[in-house]
Design a protein around this motif. Sequence first.
Motif, PDB file in Angstrom:
ATOM      1  N   THR A   1      50.390   9.158  36.719  1.00  0.00           N
ATOM      2  CA  THR A   1      49.934   9.220  35.327  1.00  0.00           C
ATOM      3  C   THR A   1      49.601  10.622  34.816  1.00  0.00           C
TER       4      THR A   1
ATOM      5  N   GLN B   1      50.139  13.668  32.804  1.00  0.00           N
ATOM      6  CA  GLN B   1      51.001  13.989  31.661  1.00  0.00           C
ATOM      7  C   GLN B   1      51.895  15.178  31.991  1.00  0.00           C
ATOM      8  N   GLY B   2      53.159  15.078  31.628  1.00  0.00           N
ATOM      9  CA  GLY B   2      54.087  16.186  31.773  1.00  0.00           C
ATOM     10  C   GLY B   2      54.731  16.311  33.135  1.00  0.00           C
TER      11      GLY B   2
END
Length: 127
Positions: free
Chosen positions: A66, A68-69
């Motif tokens: 999870t 981000q990016g």
Amino acid sequence: MRALAGVAIALVIGLSGSVVLAQSGDAARGQRLFNQQCRACHTLDKGGASTTGPNLHGVFGRKAGTVQGFAFSEAMINSQIVWNDKTMADYCADPRNMVPGTSMVFNGVKNTEQLADLVAYLKQATQ
């Protein structure tokens, strides 16, 4: 009464195994292990970049896949793992066994003392 005490001790040991793992490890030794085997792919600083592997700041208590990016494998995204002492130790011991299809190429830390050290360090360094 003795039987009840034995059951209580067994429950405490079973339920707190992950706590014992982190508390029994030496964070300084874990830092050396991290620097030797993990730092090439992972950063720990808050707001740090994900490189070959995801940034690990705040990893404990977070659902796997999870950050981000970071482009996680479908296997990691679908794993339903929430990182705690036990899941981290199990994954670091044998990533491909715990999450078949993971993109992590690391073979794992097989020594249980080193695993305890690594988890102790990660708990400290990723808060």
